[in-house]
Write an enzyme that holds these catalytic residues in place. Structure first.
Site, mmCIF file in Angstrom:
data_model
loop_
_atom_site.group_PDB
_atom_site.id
_atom_site.type_symbol
_atom_site.label_atom_id
_atom_site.label_comp_id
_atom_site.label_asym_id
_atom_site.label_seq_id
_atom_site.Cartn_x
_atom_site.Cartn_y
_atom_site.Cartn_z
ATOM 1 N N GLY A 93 0.683 -1.077 0.011
ATOM 2 C CA GLY A 93 0.034 0.123 -0.057
ATOM 3 C C GLY A 93 0.906 1.204 0.180
ATOM 4 C CG ASP A 312 1.318 -0.964 10.907
ATOM 5 O OD1 ASP A 312 -0.005 -0.743 10.210
ATOM 6 O OD2 ASP A 312 2.260 -0.151 9.970
#
Ligand code: S3P
Length: 426
Positions: A93, A312
């Site tokens: 991404g 994350d």
């Protein structure tokens, strides 16, 4: 591929991690954009950063590996080669979103593509601000492929981030590096700040918001980078050490960027024994050593404002939460649904397999109860951070508990299982 785990007895030893993935992506971007030779030391070994290199290679940038150094022969401003093929960002991404801002400012057309997972992820968040800047981007459903045409009317904008995303911030700032007027990004929630640190961009605080500016004055020049170890890869080992008895782990030369260590601050508030030592700086990025000991964790409320800084690490924090006193609940993290997998669903589905009580919300989840199964077969959902978080949980359960689809760990840390073998005693 499936991997089975025995119950872990303790964690002992010292680890060093390959370069941080986010910082490495940016070092490849900025050295490719700069004219002449840059050297990147301790670059990430991840597949994602290889995707960034592959894309720049198609744009005419030359890379050579010399021992652990990557030598980059950058092209200089608007001197990239028009690509002969579609630019394949793989699973990354960060590559797809950051390259969009660079490509809108070039005088050739290009097409950005990615793998199955990346092709489902939202790109409207970058199409919108880059189009406001006069960039010409077409996409059928606001997902990849993105087709980019040259624009003769690129202009600076002031843009308030509608989602707390460092990728969106960075792509707009990168486009802004091609303009004489100042482009300004306004963010209400602080996201990772590697782009502004590495480019030396001006940062101000105005009415509780952070404002970052870019312009052609900050276009990168060739230089050498040292990339500190990947703190997000270290997070799995930090949690494993905290929740395993009689354990001590030392992690050397790891990134300590304040916008990335939100999970350490949270764990410390949960009673974790984590010490930070020997803090230094390189390329404007702080790094140092971390010492972790087994701890009796306690769950606490998680404030919305820290979500972008722990985004994350939420998969592995949720594993820590199972072994902490009280129940683990996290909300306001709907962004997790748009990562390499729908991470809220992936975490909840895997947790349910253990017999824990799981409440799934549109923007988070709650874990309570006890692990009731002696052996559990988890799924990676083809997502590296899910594979690693549930490998940690499988090691806590043991009895050949397993994770199916572990190949994907290479997306961020190809040496994960080797490092696990090195520090874990079974
Ligand atoms: C990244 C930013 C974050 C993070 C991703 C890497 C970056 O994504 O989840 O792993 O390097 O800028 P968002 O910016 O979309 O939140």
């Amino acid at each position: 591929m499936k991997r089975e785990f025995k119950k872990i007895k303790s964690v002992k030893g010292e680890l060093k991690f390959a370069g941080d993935k986010s910082i490495s992506h940016r070092a490849v971007f900025f050295s490719s954009m700069a004219e002449g030779k840059s050297v990147i030391k301790n670059i990430s070994s991840s597949e994602d950063v290889k995707s960034t290199q592959r894309v720049f290679n198609e744009l005419g940038v030359e890379f050579t590996n010399d021992n652990s150094e990557l030598i980059v022969k950058g092209r200089g401003k608007q001197k990239f080669k028009a690509p002969l093929v579609n630019l394949d960002c793989g699973n990354s991404g960060t590559t797809a979103r950051l390259i969009s801002g660079l490509l809108v400012a070039q005088n050739f057309s290009s097409v950005i593509i990615g793998d199955e997972s990346l092709s489902k992820r939202p790109m409207k968040r970058v199409i919108e601000p880059l189009s406001l800047m006069g960039g010409k981007i077409e996409s059928a459903n606001s997902t990849l492929p993105l087709s980019i045409q040259p624009s003769d009317s690129l202009r600076a904008i002031e843009y308030t981030l509608p989602v707390a995303s460092a990728q969106v911030k960075s792509t707009v700032l990168i486009a802004g590096l091609h303009l004489s007027d100042e482009t300004k990004i306004i963010e209400k929630f602080v996201t990772r700040d590697h782009t502004e640190r590495m480019l030396g961009l001006p940062v101000n605080t105005i009415q509780n918001s952070k404002v970052v500016s870019s312009s052609e004055n900050f276009y990168p020049t060739a230089k050498d980078y040292f990339i500190p170890g990947d703190i997000s890869s270290a997070a799995f080992f930090i949690v494993l050490t905290l929740i395993t008895e009689n354990s001590e782990l030392i992690i050397k030369d790891v990134s300590l960027n304040p916008t990335r260590i939100g999970f350490i601050e949270l764990l410390k508030k949960m009673n974790a024994k984590i010490k930070i030592e020997n803090v230094r700086e390189s390329s404007n990025e702080p790094y140092g050593d971390i010492i972790v000991h087994s701890s009796n964790l306690k769950n606490i409320g998680i404030d919305d404002s820290i979500i972008p800084n722990i985004i994350d690490e939420i998969p592995v924090l949720s594993v820590a939460g199972i072994f902490a006193e009280g129940n683990f609940e996290i909300r306001n993290c709907e962004e997790l649904r748009y990562k390499e997998s729908d991470r809220i669903k992936a975490i909840c589905d895997n947790m349910k397999l253990t017999g824990l009580d799981i409440e799934e919300y549109p923007d988070g989840f709650r874990i309570s109860g006890e692990i009731k199964k002696a052996k559990v077969e988890f799924n990676s959902f083809n997502d590296h951070r899910i594979a690693m978080a549930f490998s940690v949980l499988a090691m806590m359960i043991g009895n050949e508990s397993s994770v199916e689809g572990i190949e994907c760990v290479g997306i961020s840390n190809p040496t994960f299982y080797e490092q696990i073998g090195y520090v874990s005693q079974q």
